[in-house]
Design a protein around this motif. Structure first.
Motif, PDB file in Angstrom:
ATOM      1  N   TRP A  16       0.830  -1.204   0.000  1.00 60.25           N
ATOM      2  CA  TRP A  16       0.000   0.000   0.000  1.00 60.25           C
ATOM      3  C   TRP A  16       0.868   1.259   0.000  1.00 60.25           C
ATOM      4  N   VAL A  17       1.927   1.263   0.783  1.00 54.93           N
ATOM      5  CA  VAL A  17       2.801   2.435   0.844  1.00 54.93           C
ATOM      6  C   VAL A  17       3.553   2.618  -0.475  1.00 54.93           C
ATOM      7  N   ALA A  18       3.917   1.535  -1.131  1.00 50.74           N
ATOM      8  CA  ALA A  18       4.536   1.653  -2.460  1.00 50.74           C
ATOM      9  C   ALA A  18       3.550   2.303  -3.434  1.00 50.74           C
ATOM     10  N   THR A  19       2.294   1.905  -3.343  1.00 49.66           N
ATOM     11  CA  THR A  19       1.250   2.515  -4.175  1.00 49.66           C
ATOM     12  C   THR A  19       1.079   3.984  -3.808  1.00 49.66           C
ATOM     13  N   ALA A  20       1.065   4.274  -2.509  1.00 56.04           N
ATOM     14  CA  ALA A  20       0.917   5.660  -2.049  1.00 56.04           C
ATOM     15  C   ALA A  20       2.083   6.523  -2.522  1.00 56.04           C
ATOM     16  N   ALA A  21       3.286   5.969  -2.496  1.00 63.57           N
ATOM     17  CA  ALA A  21       4.458   6.728  -2.957  1.00 63.57           C
ATOM     18  C   ALA A  21       4.339   7.021  -4.455  1.00 63.57           C
ATOM     19  N   THR A  22       3.897   6.036  -5.198  1.00 62.65           N
ATOM     20  CA  THR A  22       3.717   6.219  -6.639  1.00 62.65           C
ATOM     21  C   THR A  22       2.636   7.256  -6.916  1.00 62.65           C
ATOM     22  N   LEU A  23       1.552   7.208  -6.151  1.00 65.36           N
ATOM     23  CA  LEU A  23       0.479   8.195  -6.295  1.00 65.36           C
ATOM     24  C   LEU A  23       0.961   9.585  -5.900  1.00 65.36           C
ATOM     25  N   ASN A  24       1.683   9.682  -4.801  1.00 64.30           N
ATOM     26  CA  ASN A  24       2.240  10.963  -4.352  1.00 64.30           C
ATOM     27  C   ASN A  24       3.082  11.582  -5.472  1.00 64.30           C
ATOM     28  N   ARG A  25       3.962  10.787  -6.049  1.00 59.73           N
ATOM     29  CA  ARG A  25       4.839  11.274  -7.125  1.00 59.73           C
ATOM     30  C   ARG A  25       4.030  11.689  -8.350  1.00 59.73           C
ATOM     31  N   ALA A  26       3.026  10.899  -8.705  1.00 68.34           N
ATOM     32  CA  ALA A  26       2.205  11.209  -9.872  1.00 68.34           C
ATOM     33  C   ALA A  26       1.431  12.506  -9.674  1.00 68.34           C
TER      34      ALA A  26
END
Length: 151
Positions: free
Chosen positions: A130-140
């Motif tokens: 989930w945090v990997a997804t959140a990091a990717t979303l944050n960057r996007a």
């Protein structure tokens, strides 16, 4: 007593999500099409916080203070800081650094906890995903809205 202390620490961390909510600023940002629906965040985080607390308790009961608990505490700090940075300060750049540090701390906890409690390590795997997804979303979101953050 350790379960109560761990529960208080996890609840304090989770409360930052209530203190620093997405609000109008976030709603106006451009987001990628794969952004999870708003209802998913509290549901997923509620489950993850239960797993975080249980994993911390398992490690504490097995070992007490040690590297795994130090990493568990560190991930709580990074976790709590993210909502404040992203929603409170509107600093997507600093929030991205924070969420990357959070992810690395989660991975380090998994490795350290595996030596003490396989269950605790496994409980952190969905959190890491989930945090990997959140990091990717944050960057996007940061890339899609370069002018949205304060200078």
């Amino acid at each position: 007593m350790s379960a109560i202390i761990i529960a208080v620490l996890v609840l304090a961390t989770a409360s930052t999500g209530a203190l620093f909510k997405p609000g109008e600023w976030y709603q106006e940002l451009r987001r990628p099409s794969w952004t999870p629906p708003n209802w998913a965040f509290p549901v997923v985080w509620s489950i993850l916080y239960l797993a975080i607390g249980f994993a911390g308790w398992l490690v504490w009961e097995a070992q007490g203070m040690g590297l795994a608990i130090a990493l568990w505490l560190a991930q709580l700090v990074f976790n709590a800081a993210w909502s404040w940075l992203f929603f409170g300060r509107k600093r997507m750049d600093l929030a991205f650094v924070d969420v990357c540090l959070l992810f690395l701390t989660i991975i380090a906890f998994i490795l350290a906890a595996a030596q003490v409690s396989q269950t605790a390590a496994l409980l952190f795997l969905p959190y890491a995903a989930w945090v990997a997804t959140a990091a990717t979303l944050n960057r996007a979101v940061w890339r899609l809205n370069p002018d949205a953050a304060p200078a």
